[in-house]
Structures are given as structure tokens and as C-alpha cells.
Design a protein around this motif. Structure first.
Motif, PDB file in Angstrom:
ATOM      1  N   ASP A 155      62.869-105.479 -17.838  1.00 58.75           N
ATOM      2  CA  ASP A 155      62.525-105.078 -19.209  1.00 58.75           C
ATOM      3  C   ASP A 155      61.516-105.843 -19.890  1.00 58.75           C
ATOM      4  O   ASP A 155      61.095-105.343 -20.612  1.00 58.75           O
ATOM      5  N   VAL A 156      61.135-106.896 -19.343  1.00 58.08           N
ATOM      6  CA  VAL A 156      60.171-107.668 -19.833  1.00 58.08           C
ATOM      7  C   VAL A 156      58.733-107.076 -19.503  1.00 58.08           C
ATOM      8  O   VAL A 156      57.865-106.605 -20.179  1.00 58.08           O
ATOM      9  N   LEU A 157      58.748-106.669 -18.073  1.00 50.83           N
ATOM     10  CA  LEU A 157      57.605-105.752 -17.696  1.00 50.83           C
ATOM     11  C   LEU A 157      57.275-104.372 -18.535  1.00 50.83           C
ATOM     12  O   LEU A 157      56.183-104.039 -18.530  1.00 50.83           O
ATOM     13  N   ALA A 158      58.505-103.769 -18.898  1.00 50.41           N
ATOM     14  CA  ALA A 158      58.456-102.553 -19.527  1.00 50.41           C
ATOM     15  C   ALA A 158      57.664-102.796 -21.040  1.00 50.41           C
ATOM     16  O   ALA A 158      57.111-102.027 -21.510  1.00 50.41           O
ATOM     17  N   GLY A 159      58.006-104.176 -21.368  1.00 54.45           N
ATOM     18  CA  GLY A 159      57.590-104.491 -22.917  1.00 54.45           C
ATOM     19  C   GLY A 159      56.505-105.244 -22.907  1.00 54.45           C
ATOM     20  O   GLY A 159      56.112-105.409 -24.077  1.00 54.45           O
ATOM     21  N   CYS A 160      55.717-105.425 -21.889  1.00 54.90           N
ATOM     22  CA  CYS A 160      54.254-106.160 -22.165  1.00 54.90           C
ATOM     23  C   CYS A 160      53.150-105.360 -21.436  1.00 54.90           C
ATOM     24  O   CYS A 160      53.792-104.654 -20.458  1.00 54.90           O
ATOM     25  N   PRO A 161      51.868-105.487 -21.553  1.00 56.40           N
ATOM     26  CA  PRO A 161      51.056-104.650 -20.860  1.00 56.40           C
ATOM     27  C   PRO A 161      50.674-105.268 -19.423  1.00 56.40           C
ATOM     28  O   PRO A 161      50.367-104.297 -18.468  1.00 56.40           O
ATOM     29  N   TYR A 162      51.191-106.486 -19.217  1.00 55.89           N
ATOM     30  CA  TYR A 162      51.001-106.749 -17.666  1.00 55.89           C
ATOM     31  C   TYR A 162      51.412-108.179 -17.825  1.00 55.89           C
ATOM     32  O   TYR A 162      51.979-108.960 -18.442  1.00 55.89           O
ATOM     33  N   VAL A 163      51.709-108.792 -16.325  1.00 57.84           N
ATOM     34  CA  VAL A 163      52.229-109.917 -16.030  1.00 57.84           C
ATOM     35  C   VAL A 163      51.301-110.543 -15.066  1.00 57.84           C
ATOM     36  O   VAL A 163      50.874-109.842 -14.058  1.00 57.84           O
ATOM     37  N   TYR A 164      51.105-111.869 -15.270  1.00 58.47           N
ATOM     38  CA  TYR A 164      50.168-112.660 -14.314  1.00 58.47           C
ATOM     39  C   TYR A 164      50.791-113.071 -13.081  1.00 58.47           C
ATOM     40  O   TYR A 164      52.025-113.512 -13.008  1.00 58.47           O
ATOM     41  N   ARG A 165      50.278-112.793 -11.761  1.00 61.05           N
ATOM     42  CA  ARG A 165      50.994-113.461 -10.508  1.00 61.05           C
ATOM     43  C   ARG A 165      49.886-114.600  -9.804  1.00 61.05           C
ATOM     44  O   ARG A 165      48.841-114.609 -10.226  1.00 61.05           O
ATOM     45  N   VAL A 166      50.441-115.348  -9.098  1.00 57.05           N
ATOM     46  CA  VAL A 166      49.581-116.373  -8.377  1.00 57.05           C
ATOM     47  C   VAL A 166      50.116-116.389  -6.832  1.00 57.05           C
ATOM     48  O   VAL A 166      51.382-116.361  -6.633  1.00 57.05           O
ATOM     49  N   ARG A 167      49.071-116.519  -5.995  1.00 61.48           N
ATOM     50  CA  ARG A 167      49.330-116.577  -4.595  1.00 61.48           C
ATOM     51  C   ARG A 167      48.171-117.546  -3.839  1.00 61.48           C
ATOM     52  O   ARG A 167      47.195-117.532  -4.335  1.00 61.48           O
ATOM     53  N   CYS A 168      48.539-117.900  -2.927  1.00 67.75           N
ATOM     54  CA  CYS A 168      47.712-118.823  -1.816  1.00 67.75           C
ATOM     55  C   CYS A 168      47.566-118.378  -0.694  1.00 67.75           C
ATOM     56  O   CYS A 168      48.622-118.232   0.046  1.00 67.75           O
ATOM     57  N   ASP A 169      46.338-118.389  -0.154  1.00 66.64           N
ATOM     58  CA  ASP A 169      46.187-117.761   1.395  1.00 66.64           C
ATOM     59  C   ASP A 169      45.370-119.004   1.948  1.00 66.64           C
ATOM     60  O   ASP A 169      44.590-119.677   1.438  1.00 66.64           O
ATOM     61  N   SER A 170      45.390-119.002   3.248  1.00 66.85           N
ATOM     62  CA  SER A 170      44.955-120.027   4.289  1.00 66.85           C
ATOM     63  C   SER A 170      43.533-119.571   4.286  1.00 66.85           C
ATOM     64  O   SER A 170      43.249-118.183   4.482  1.00 66.85           O
ATOM     65  N   ASP A 171      42.781-120.539   3.852  1.00 73.25           N
ATOM     66  CA  ASP A 171      41.062-120.436   4.235  1.00 73.25           C
ATOM     67  C   ASP A 171      40.389-121.509   5.105  1.00 73.25           C
ATOM     68  O   ASP A 171      40.047-122.595   4.363  1.00 73.25           O
ATOM     69  N   GLY A 172      40.558-121.570   6.324  1.00 76.81           N
ATOM     70  CA  GLY A 172      40.211-122.515   7.268  1.00 76.81           C
ATOM     71  C   GLY A 172      41.463-123.826   6.857  1.00 76.81           C
ATOM     72  O   GLY A 172      42.415-123.698   6.841  1.00 76.81           O
ATOM     73  N   ALA A 173      40.636-124.996   6.703  1.00 77.50           N
ATOM     74  CA  ALA A 173      41.755-126.280   6.473  1.00 77.50           C
ATOM     75  C   ALA A 173      41.849-126.235   4.873  1.00 77.50           C
ATOM     76  O   ALA A 173      42.094-127.249   4.137  1.00 77.50           O
ATOM     77  N   ASN A 174      41.863-125.060   4.111  1.00 76.01           N
ATOM     78  CA  ASN A 174      41.993-124.971   2.842  1.00 76.01           C
ATOM     79  C   ASN A 174      42.994-124.072   2.479  1.00 76.01           C
ATOM     80  O   ASN A 174      43.370-123.247   3.080  1.00 76.01           O
ATOM     81  N   VAL A 177      43.171-119.800  -3.849  1.00 73.16           N
ATOM     82  CA  VAL A 177      44.189-119.448  -4.801  1.00 73.16           C
ATOM     83  C   VAL A 177      43.664-117.975  -5.704  1.00 73.16           C
ATOM     84  O   VAL A 177      42.718-117.859  -6.096  1.00 73.16           O
ATOM     85  N   TRP A 178      44.703-117.269  -5.480  1.00 73.71           N
ATOM     86  CA  TRP A 178      44.457-115.641  -6.250  1.00 73.71           C
ATOM     87  C   TRP A 178      45.256-115.630  -7.340  1.00 73.71           C
ATOM     88  O   TRP A 178      46.488-115.914  -7.318  1.00 73.71           O
ATOM     89  N   ILE A 179      44.347-114.844  -8.265  1.00 72.65           N
ATOM     90  CA  ILE A 179      45.269-114.471  -9.532  1.00 72.65           C
ATOM     91  C   ILE A 179      45.637-113.095  -9.772  1.00 72.65           C
ATOM     92  O   ILE A 179      44.684-112.254  -9.284  1.00 72.65           O
TER      93      ILE A 179
END
Length: 583
Positions: A155-174, A177-179
Motif C-alpha cells: 500500500d505504501v509502494l502504491a501510494g508513493c513514486p518510489y522507495v529507496y533501497r540499500v545493499r552492500c557488496d564485497s569489493d576486495g577487503a572492503n 554501498v549501493w542505493i
């Protein structure tokens, strides 16, 4: 463990230890002056860590022994690479804000690792949900960003234009962060945090910027550019179909969206290329919306099943109402099983703390003593169990179909229910017996009212000359007025009602509302309203909250276009219901 913090136990600077021995040698040289800690912001004990090198298995951090030589008993909840993702997100956001000359204050509410609160200097705030441990509060002031595995409320997703997500992927020893930017009509688009910008309204991704620009341009276009305005270019059936899909999504009626999507194949086959393209565009958006809803429903039932399995009574109690409301829109046999298990667990839990005296009182109230014959070694106990199962099935049918049954059909079913309940004896629980008694009272209340309504009444005053009085009209006028008032109240809140719910709200003293009169009453209700007003009859649904079978006939009598087939009728009805949602 693979993660730690640098500096001291209060540090928010995360570090990941390489798993290979050759990489660990490089890591040690690069961090000769650093100390590593089982940080409090990782949910750790605050103890200092050492690096442990292995050639035959993964290298990792380990706790130093305690001063007395005893081994450390730290029980950190998570020790893998992702256990420090909340700190990596904080670090990436800090760098991004710094590039735009802005500062913020960060906090990590419990449970540690699940939430990141960000308060900017200009009063803006964000809450990042790294996991599903805490349910997002969409009414809370500030933006919400969802981590992996957190399914947004449809219901929230239907009522707003977009929702932000976040995730982290391994990059060597670090950890990188992706949005992501998620919306109903588009797949989630991911970019590195470094590509995001900050405005007076807060965080802005390239995808969010495009979505807002497209919405602005769509709002400024002439009405003829949209499918609903292109009546001259598109067949009326396509306009109705597209409007129905959009309306069903606005009102959150999952079953209606599903029915329109599943029944669209034959509908599309007879369309021209232009009309088909427009219908397929609407179907693509609707299917994306439907997938979000279905994923949300799967998540709710998965969490409820886990709460029952792990015997978390508070979580079961808080999740069961949401799961039960979803089943009213359609659920699988497995989801019904999960819901039944949750209810059984709560019944067991509610009685777990009772004293022996309280339990004895409950048994006395809820159960009747079994007849002596049923305690003998005969087949009667099996018959009692079968009768109990039959009584439960009849109760479910009456709850589901009572508003569709004629009075004589209802009386027959209630009579059969009463017989089955008497034979079942103690195999029916107290609440079930109360429901049996309630249906008996309802059947008795209908019977005398129906008898009185069918008996002829003597006239005390002849009808006025030239205006013969219609007994049916005299009978329906007060019923139609009362039903209209009830439906107007429902319209004010945007809710739907079954006939059973309408009957329960009728004032006392009115004639009985027969099943055969329902359609006539609703036609009279809608004919008394302005021609362009939404049809109040659209708010009357079947027991499954779906379109009432009589709706197309009522709509036609009220002057609405006659739908060609059930698919177009559902689309037309969804549009009508959505008009109350927007009012």
C-alpha cells in the motif's frame, strides 16, 4: 569472525579480515599501527582482537584471552562480512554528505545492526532499516530506506513514486554501498552511493530524478495524451480495462488485479495493434504491482510461521491479524495452515499460565459433559467427531455465504448445524457452541418477520385516486432509505460491506430484507442519487469481498454502460469503488 572495528571498542570504523593467508600478510603490513576490537556497535563484547593466520582454512579475528587466562565467551549475534554493513552505510553516507558541504548526526538504535538513524543539520531525517527486525513506520517524519530482505508494504509502494533501497557488496577487503530506487512500474535501479546527490528535500538518486521528471511532464500534458482520455483512439472496452487495472491498484484489491491480469489473454487477442499495446503497457505495470504484493504476503506468512515455530507469542499475536486480513483477499492452502497453527498456538499460550482452579472453571464453561453412551466402547465417539467436523464446515459456510442465502436455505442449514452440534457433544469448543447458538437466534429472528411480511394486511384507507399504492414500493422505501444511509457512511471511510453487515446495521422495526429484494433495494438507492455520482451499490460485495454478482445488473439499471463479459464488469466495478477511495 571476519569483521571488527579499528581504534577502540566504541569505534564506528569497520574492517574486514581477508580469508586467504597471502592476503592476510599484506593486511598486517598495512595495519601495523592499528588495533582491532569486537566493537560495541557490532553487538560485540568490546574486547580486543588478534588476527589468526591459517593455511588450511579461513583466516579470521579471534579474541585475546582474558587477564585470568580464561577463554572469552563473547556471543556476538553476527560475525560475517555483512555484520558491519550498517557501519559501512554510515561511512558512505558521511562521505557523500561531506562532498555537498553537509553534516549529520548518526545513531544506531537497538537491535544493533538493524537500524541507522540520520539527522541532518537542516532538520531532515532518515531511518535506514538494514533488516526486517523492526517494521518501518511510514507515518514517522523523515525518509525511510530499506535494506536487503525488507519487503515494502504494497500500500505504501502504491501510494508513493518510489522507495529507496540499500545493499552492500564485497569489493576486495572492503564493502561497496549501493542505493536502489524501487517503484511499481520499473525494476529496482542500483547505483553506487557516490553517484547520489543531496538536495533541500534530501537524498536524490538518478532514477528518482527521472521518475519525478516523468511525473511532472505527465501532469502537464493535455488530457488527450493519456489512455483514459483517448476515447476517440481507443475502444471503450480498452479504456475501461486500463482504468480498472489502475483503480484496483489504487485501492489495493489484489484479487481484482489478479483476475484482470489472468483473464486478459482472450481480451487482448481481439484488439488492434495500438489498443493492444496500450493494454499490454497497463498489464506490465499491474503485474509488477501484483508481484510486490505477493512477495509481501509471502514474507508476512513466513515471519508468522517462524514466530510460531520459535514460540514467540508477542510476534505471533502482532502478526496474526495482518495475516488473517490477507487471507480475506485470497490465500493458499499452506497459508491457511500457517494461520491455523498460529491460532492454535495462541490458544495454547493463553491458557498456559492458568492455575488449576482457573483451568477447571474454563473446562466447565467451555465443555458439556459427554453422555454416558458416548463414553462406552461403541462407535458413537467416532460419530461425535464426524458431527463436530460437519458442524465446523457448516459454520464456515454460513459465515461465508449467509448474505447470499434465501431465508429458507439459511433455516435449513442452521437446523442441520444444530443437529450436528448436539451429536458432537464435547468435541465442539465453547466459542464454537456460541456461534451455533448465535446462528440459531438469527434464523429464528428471520422466520417470524418473513411470515408477517407474507400475510395480507387489511386496508384502512383506499389509495388516492389515480395513484394506486404499490405494496412493494411501500415495503422497499424505508429499507432503501436505511440501506442508503448505511452505504453513505461506508463511502465516507472508503470501505465495502457484505449484506450480512448491512442487515446487522438496519434499524429495528423495519420489514425483513429478503434476498430476492436486495437488487431492487440497491437499484432504488442509486436511482435516488445524481446521475454522475459513484454507485453506492458498488460498495456491496460478496462474502469474499469481491464484486457482488448483481452489480452489473444494478449498474445497467442506473444508466452505466453495459459491460461485455465478466472481465469488463470487474474493471468497471473497480473504477467505481476507487471513486469513493478518492473522495
Amino acid at each position: 569472525m571476519q569483521t571488527a572495528v579499528i581504534g577502540d571498542e566504541h569505534s564506528d570504523v569497520p574492517i574486514i579480515l581477508p580469508t586467504e593467508a597471502i592476503e592476510l600478510d599484506v593486511f598486517r603490513r598495512a595495519h601495523q599501527q592499528d588495533t582491532f576490537w569486537c566493537g560495541l556497535l557490532l553487538g560485540g563484547c568490546g574486547g580486543q582482537l588478534a588476527t589468526k593466520l591459517y593455511v588450511d582454512r579461513q583466516c579470521h579475528f579471534q579474541h585475546n584471552p582474558l587477564p585470568n587466562g580464561a577463554p572469552n565467551t563473547c556471543r556476538r549475534p553476527s560475525v560475517g562480512e555483512s555484520s558491519a554493513d550498517h557501519l559501512y552505510v554510515k561511512s558512505a553516507m558521511s562521505r557523500s554528505l561531506l562532498e555537498y558541504g553537509r553534516a549529520a548526526r548518526f545513531a544506531f538504535p537497538p537491535p544493533i545492526g538493524s537500524l541507522v538513524d540520520v539527522d541532518l543539520e537542516d532538520g531532515l531525517s532518515l531511518r535506514i532499516h538494514m533488516d526486517a527486525a523492526v517494521r518501518p513506520d511510514w507515518e514517522r517524519q523523515g525518509a525511510v530506506i530499506l535494506g536487503p530482505g525488507v519487503v515494502p508494504d504494497p500500500d505504501v509502494l502504491a501510494g508513493c513514486p518510489y522507495v529507496y533501497r540499500v545493499r552492500c557488496d564485497s569489493d576486495g577487503a572492503n564493502r561497496r554501498v549501493w542505493i536502489g530506487t524501487q517503484s511499481l512500474a520499473r525494476p529496482t535501479e542500483w547505483v553506487p552511493f557516490s553517484e547520489c546527490t543531496w538536495t533541500d528535500e534530501g537524498l536524490l538518486t538518478p532514477a528518482a530524478s527521472r521518475i519525478m521528471r516523468d511525473r511532472s511532464e505527465a501532469g502537464s500534458r493535455p488530457a488527450a495524451a493519456g489512455p483514459s482520455a483517448g476515447r476517440g483512439a481507443l475502444p471503450e472496452s480498452v479504456v475501461t480495462f486500463v482504468r480498472g487495472l489502475e483503480a484496483a491498484q489504487r485501492t489495493g484489491t489484489v484479487d481484482h488485479v489478479r483476475r484482470l491480469c489472468n483473464g486478459s489473454s482472450s481480451f487482448l487477442d481481439g484488439l488492434s495493434s495500438t489498443a493492444r499495446a496500450e493494454a499490454e503497457r497497463a498489464l506490465t505495470e499491474a503485474k509488477a504491482w501484483l508481484a510486490t504484493h505477493e512477495e509481501y504476503q509471502r514474507r508476512i506468512f513466513k515471519d508468522l510461521e517462524a514466530a510460531v515455530r520459535e514460540r514467540r507469542a508477542w510476534d505471533v499475536r502482532s502478526g496474526i491479524q495482518q495475516a488473517a486480513s490477507l487471507t480475506r483477499r485470497g490465500a493458499s492452502a499452506e497459508e491457511h495452515r500457517i494461520l491455523a497453527a498460529a491460532r492454535a498456538y495462541l490458544r495454547e499460550h493463553d491458557y498456559a499460565d492458568q492455575s488449576p482452579a482457573q483451568a477447571a472453571v474454563r473446562r466447565q464453561l467451555h465443555y458439556k459433559p459427554a453422555p454416558a453412551a458416548s463414553r462406552s466402547k461403541s462407535k458413537k465417539p467416532n460419530r461425535a467427531k464426524e458431527s463436530a467436523a460437519r458442524a465446523r464446515a457448516l459454520l464456515e459456510r454460513l459465515d461465508r455465504e449467509s448474505d447470499l442465502l434465501a431465508d429458507d436455505e439459511l433455516a435449513q442449514l442452521v437446523e442441520e448445524l444444530t443437529r450436528a452440534a448436539n451429536i458432537a457433544g464435547p468435541n465442539l469448543r465453547g466459542p464454537e457452541r456460541k456461534r451455533v447458538a448465535s446462528w440459531g437466534r438469527k434464523a429464528r429472528q428471520r422466520r417470524p418477520a418473513r411470515t408477517a411480511a407474507t400475510q395480507p394486511r387489511a386496508r384502512t384507507k383506499p389509495p388516492a385516486a389515480g395513484k394506486p399504492e404499490s405494496p412493494a414500493r411501500v415495503k422497499l422505501d424505508p429499507l432503501a432509505a436505511a440501506v442508503k444511509t448505511i452505504l453513505q457512511k461506508a463511502a465516507a471511510t472508503g470501505t465495502t460491506l457484505t449484506w450480512a453487515q448491512i442487515r446487522a446495521q438496519l434499524p429495528p422495526g423495519l420489514p425483513a430484507l429478503e434476498r430476492s429484494q436486495q437488487t431492487s433495494v440497491l437499484i432504488q438507492v442509486d436511482r435516488s442519487r445524481a446521475g454522475t455520482a459513484p454507485l453506492l451499490s458498488a460498495l456491496v460485495t460478496g462474502a469474499d469481498h469481491d464484486m457482488h454478482p448483481a452489480y452489473p445488473r444494478i449498474a445497467a439499471a442506473a444508466g452505466r454502460p453495459q459491460p461485455r463479459g465478466n472481465l469488463e464488469a470487474v474493471a468497471q466495478w473497480a473504477v467505481e469503488v476507487s471513486r469513493f477511495q478518492r473522495a
